[in-house]
Design a protein around this motif. Structure first.
Motif, PDB file in Angstrom:
ATOM      1  N   GLU A 232       6.121  53.444  23.048  1.00  0.00           N
ATOM      2  CA  GLU A 232       5.698  54.777  22.617  1.00  0.00           C
ATOM      3  C   GLU A 232       6.632  55.321  21.539  1.00  0.00           C
ATOM      4  O   GLU A 232       6.184  55.891  20.540  1.00  0.00           O
ATOM      5  CB  GLU A 232       5.657  55.723  23.814  1.00  0.00           C
ATOM      6  CG  GLU A 232       4.554  55.401  24.814  1.00  0.00           C
ATOM      7  CD  GLU A 232       4.466  56.406  25.947  1.00  0.00           C
ATOM      8  OE1 GLU A 232       3.517  56.300  26.747  1.00  0.00           O
ATOM      9  OE2 GLU A 232       5.337  57.304  26.032  1.00  0.00           O
ATOM     10  N   ARG A 233       7.931  55.157  21.738  1.00  0.00           N
ATOM     11  CA  ARG A 233       8.911  55.637  20.756  1.00  0.00           C
ATOM     12  C   ARG A 233       8.704  54.951  19.405  1.00  0.00           C
ATOM     13  O   ARG A 233       8.757  55.605  18.342  1.00  0.00           O
ATOM     14  CB  ARG A 233      10.326  55.372  21.274  1.00  0.00           C
ATOM     15  CG  ARG A 233      11.444  55.827  20.349  1.00  0.00           C
ATOM     16  CD  ARG A 233      12.799  55.412  20.912  1.00  0.00           C
ATOM     17  NE  ARG A 233      12.929  53.968  20.993  1.00  0.00           N
ATOM     18  CZ  ARG A 233      13.382  53.197  20.000  1.00  0.00           C
ATOM     19  NH1 ARG A 233      13.770  53.739  18.870  1.00  0.00           N
ATOM     20  NH2 ARG A 233      13.459  51.885  20.152  1.00  0.00           N
ATOM     21  N   ILE A 296      14.044  62.958  25.708  1.00  0.00           N
ATOM     22  CA  ILE A 296      12.621  62.745  25.951  1.00  0.00           C
ATOM     23  C   ILE A 296      11.779  63.866  25.355  1.00  0.00           C
ATOM     24  O   ILE A 296      10.761  63.620  24.686  1.00  0.00           O
ATOM     25  CB  ILE A 296      12.359  62.614  27.470  1.00  0.00           C
ATOM     26  CG1 ILE A 296      13.105  61.395  28.040  1.00  0.00           C
ATOM     27  CG2 ILE A 296      10.863  62.526  27.742  1.00  0.00           C
ATOM     28  CD1 ILE A 296      12.714  60.071  27.437  1.00  0.00           C
ATOM     29  N   VAL A 297      12.168  65.108  25.596  1.00  0.00           N
ATOM     30  CA  VAL A 297      11.393  66.254  25.091  1.00  0.00           C
ATOM     31  C   VAL A 297      11.255  66.236  23.560  1.00  0.00           C
ATOM     32  O   VAL A 297      10.150  66.466  23.039  1.00  0.00           O
ATOM     33  CB  VAL A 297      12.009  67.581  25.589  1.00  0.00           C
ATOM     34  CG1 VAL A 297      11.412  68.781  24.863  1.00  0.00           C
ATOM     35  CG2 VAL A 297      11.796  67.721  27.097  1.00  0.00           C
ATOM     36  N   ILE A 300       8.585  63.789  22.527  1.00  0.00           N
ATOM     37  CA  ILE A 300       7.258  64.349  22.788  1.00  0.00           C
ATOM     38  C   ILE A 300       6.876  65.334  21.684  1.00  0.00           C
ATOM     39  O   ILE A 300       5.739  65.322  21.183  1.00  0.00           O
ATOM     40  CB  ILE A 300       7.232  65.036  24.168  1.00  0.00           C
ATOM     41  CG1 ILE A 300       7.408  63.989  25.287  1.00  0.00           C
ATOM     42  CG2 ILE A 300       5.931  65.801  24.373  1.00  0.00           C
ATOM     43  CD1 ILE A 300       7.589  64.589  26.673  1.00  0.00           C
ATOM     44  N   ALA A 303       6.067  63.468  18.542  1.00  0.00           N
ATOM     45  CA  ALA A 303       4.797  62.766  18.716  1.00  0.00           C
ATOM     46  C   ALA A 303       3.616  63.722  18.561  1.00  0.00           C
ATOM     47  O   ALA A 303       2.610  63.392  17.903  1.00  0.00           O
ATOM     48  CB  ALA A 303       4.759  62.093  20.089  1.00  0.00           C
ATOM     49  N   GLU A 304       3.727  64.903  19.142  1.00  0.00           N
ATOM     50  CA  GLU A 304       2.623  65.871  19.075  1.00  0.00           C
ATOM     51  C   GLU A 304       2.374  66.322  17.641  1.00  0.00           C
ATOM     52  O   GLU A 304       1.221  66.568  17.254  1.00  0.00           O
ATOM     53  CB  GLU A 304       2.920  67.061  19.985  1.00  0.00           C
ATOM     54  CG  GLU A 304       2.823  66.703  21.471  1.00  0.00           C
ATOM     55  CD  GLU A 304       3.156  67.861  22.385  1.00  0.00           C
ATOM     56  OE1 GLU A 304       3.800  68.835  21.909  1.00  0.00           O
ATOM     57  OE2 GLU A 304       2.798  67.805  23.578  1.00  0.00           O
ATOM     58  N   VAL A 310       1.891  59.846  23.827  1.00  0.00           N
ATOM     59  CA  VAL A 310       3.074  59.332  24.533  1.00  0.00           C
ATOM     60  C   VAL A 310       2.944  59.681  26.020  1.00  0.00           C
ATOM     61  O   VAL A 310       3.744  60.439  26.568  1.00  0.00           O
ATOM     62  CB  VAL A 310       4.387  59.880  23.930  1.00  0.00           C
ATOM     63  CG1 VAL A 310       4.714  59.220  22.599  1.00  0.00           C
ATOM     64  CG2 VAL A 310       4.324  61.404  23.757  1.00  0.00           C
ATOM     65  N   HIS A 313       6.115  59.134  28.363  1.00  0.00           N
ATOM     66  CA  HIS A 313       7.162  60.142  28.151  1.00  0.00           C
ATOM     67  C   HIS A 313       6.780  61.452  28.849  1.00  0.00           C
ATOM     68  O   HIS A 313       7.614  62.076  29.524  1.00  0.00           O
ATOM     69  CB  HIS A 313       7.362  60.413  26.654  1.00  0.00           C
ATOM     70  CG  HIS A 313       8.223  59.420  25.949  1.00  0.00           C
ATOM     71  ND1 HIS A 313       7.800  58.138  25.653  1.00  0.00           N
ATOM     72  CD2 HIS A 313       9.509  59.507  25.485  1.00  0.00           C
ATOM     73  CE1 HIS A 313       8.770  57.486  25.027  1.00  0.00           C
ATOM     74  NE2 HIS A 313       9.820  58.294  24.916  1.00  0.00           N
ATOM     75  N   LYS A 314       5.520  61.875  28.693  1.00  0.00           N
ATOM     76  CA  LYS A 314       5.080  63.119  29.310  1.00  0.00           C
ATOM     77  C   LYS A 314       5.093  63.006  30.832  1.00  0.00           C
ATOM     78  O   LYS A 314       5.478  63.958  31.534  1.00  0.00           O
ATOM     79  CB  LYS A 314       3.686  63.484  28.810  1.00  0.00           C
ATOM     80  CG  LYS A 314       3.657  63.906  27.345  1.00  0.00           C
ATOM     81  CD  LYS A 314       2.263  64.324  26.920  1.00  0.00           C
ATOM     82  CE  LYS A 314       2.264  64.848  25.484  1.00  0.00           C
ATOM     83  NZ  LYS A 314       0.896  65.280  25.052  1.00  0.00           N
ATOM     84  N   GLU A 329      11.769  71.066  29.612  1.00  0.00           N
ATOM     85  CA  GLU A 329      11.368  71.356  28.234  1.00  0.00           C
ATOM     86  C   GLU A 329      11.852  72.725  27.792  1.00  0.00           C
ATOM     87  O   GLU A 329      12.000  72.969  26.589  1.00  0.00           O
ATOM     88  CB  GLU A 329       9.846  71.249  28.075  1.00  0.00           C
ATOM     89  CG  GLU A 329       9.044  72.210  28.921  1.00  0.00           C
ATOM     90  CD  GLU A 329       8.683  71.650  30.290  1.00  0.00           C
ATOM     91  OE1 GLU A 329       7.600  72.006  30.785  1.00  0.00           O
ATOM     92  OE2 GLU A 329       9.483  70.869  30.852  1.00  0.00           O
TER      93      GLU A 329
END
Length: 339
Positions: A232-233, A296-297, A300, A303-304, A310, A313-314, A329
């Motif tokens: 995903e990353r 992680i946040v 995300i 990505a958004e 992802v 991750h979520k 978050e």
């Protein structure tokens, strides 16, 4: 060279030990004062890849630290970046170089903008991760587990001045690879996905304070979760047009493995050789409290912005929130510099 180090934890003390060995003049400042307790006037025993002793020099406040330094290294957890940046920026000078080790949530960009807002055009360098692996092994001892063979860094140079990546090499050796886009650095830190998978899959051990070896906890199943997070990353990085190392590259460069081994095999080999380090044994572990909100946040959020899915991750964020009864978050005070 005169170096100011923000922090007195394992990484900060590891940097100080390394720099003293190389003939530099480091001074440390603990923002909270807690990690510096008992260090004044006391030798630190250093074990691992560097065997030595040194006596840390401590600054009483941020102004003393900045006034001493030609180069300033920020070596505190991600949740302390904004606080320490706000503390040191009023004393920053245009002739100085600031290194963020390691950048989380584009904290280097925040530092650069804050210095400019105060009329100081300092050089700022973002590292993808720490130059060495070091931890406090006792009140007056640290263990340095390794020096990274390769480390990505991006510079936000002062107007009209060249990049200062050369300073990084002067301090820590020829191990730095310069990248042009600071977003690549934001997506190059492998600690968050590795630590998230490792922590969630060994969570009851952490909560019950049971001993477990960090790399021994990366079983084939945990390794598959790391690989899925990594995929995903990498997709997010592709969407931004930046190239970042894979988790396999990370293990090859960090531990010197030749290509061909699986992630689980490399983790097992590291455990067999090092028999550690231990995994976290407290819920107050940076594997979650730092790496989820500040690692992680931001992935995300990035990505958004590009419409990249992802889901793992979520899901990891949702599970961590449920386990802790928190909303990680909302604990990132730098997220606006990503979003």
């Amino acid at each position: 060279m005169r170096i100011g180090i923000v922090g007195c934890g394992g990484i900060a003390l590891g940097y100080a030990a390394w720099l003293v060995e190389e003939g530099h003049d480091p001074v440390l400042w603990s923002p909270s004062g807690k990690s510096a307790t008992g260090l004044s006037g006391t030798d630190i025993e250093v074990s691992g890849v560097l065997e030595t002793r040194f006596r840390p020099v401590l600054a009483s406040d941020p102004q003393v630290l900045i006034d001493h330094a030609e180069v300033v290294i920020i070596a505190v957890p991600g949740y302390g970046h904004k606080t320490v940046i706000d503390a040191i920026v009023p004393y920053a000078k245009s002739c100085q170089t600031f290194i963020v080790s390691a950048q989380l949530s584009l904290s280097a960009r925040y530092l650069k903008e804050q210095t400019k807002a105060r009329g100081t055009d300092a050089n700022v360098i973002a590292w993808a991760t720490t130059a060495l692996m070091s931890r406090r092994s006792g009140p007056h001892s640290i263990a340095i587990g390794g020096i990274r063979a390769r480390l990505e860094a991006a510079a936000l140079p002062a107007a009209g001045s060249p990049s200062d990546i050369g300073i990084c090499r002067d301090l820590f050796g020829d191990r730095f690879t310069q990248v042009d886009d600071i977003t690549a650095i934001a997506l190059s830190n492998l600690n968050p996905p590795i630590h998230l998978a490792s922590a969630l899959c060994n969570f009851t051990r952490i909560e019950k304070a049971e001993y477990w070896a960090n790399y021994d906890g990366i079983t084939p199943s945990v390794a598959r979760m790391v690989e899925a997070l990594d995929a995903e990353r990498l997709a997010v990085a592709t969407a931004y047009g930046v190239k970042v190392r894979t988790v396999y590259d990370h293990y090859h460069l960090t531990f010197g493995f030749e290509p061909g081994l699986t992630l689980a095999e490399m983790a097992a080999a590291v455990h067999e050789k090092r028999k550690g380090p231990p995994g976290p044994v407290s819920l107050d572990t940076r594997f979650i409290t730092e790496d989820v909100p500040f690692g992680i946040v931001p992935v995300i959020a990035l990505a958004e912005k590009q419409g990249v899915p992802v889901p793992l991750h979520k899901a990891g964020l949702t599970v961590a929130n449920a386990l802790y009864g928190r909303n990680f978050e909302n604990e990132n005070d730098l997220i606006s510099w990503v979003a």
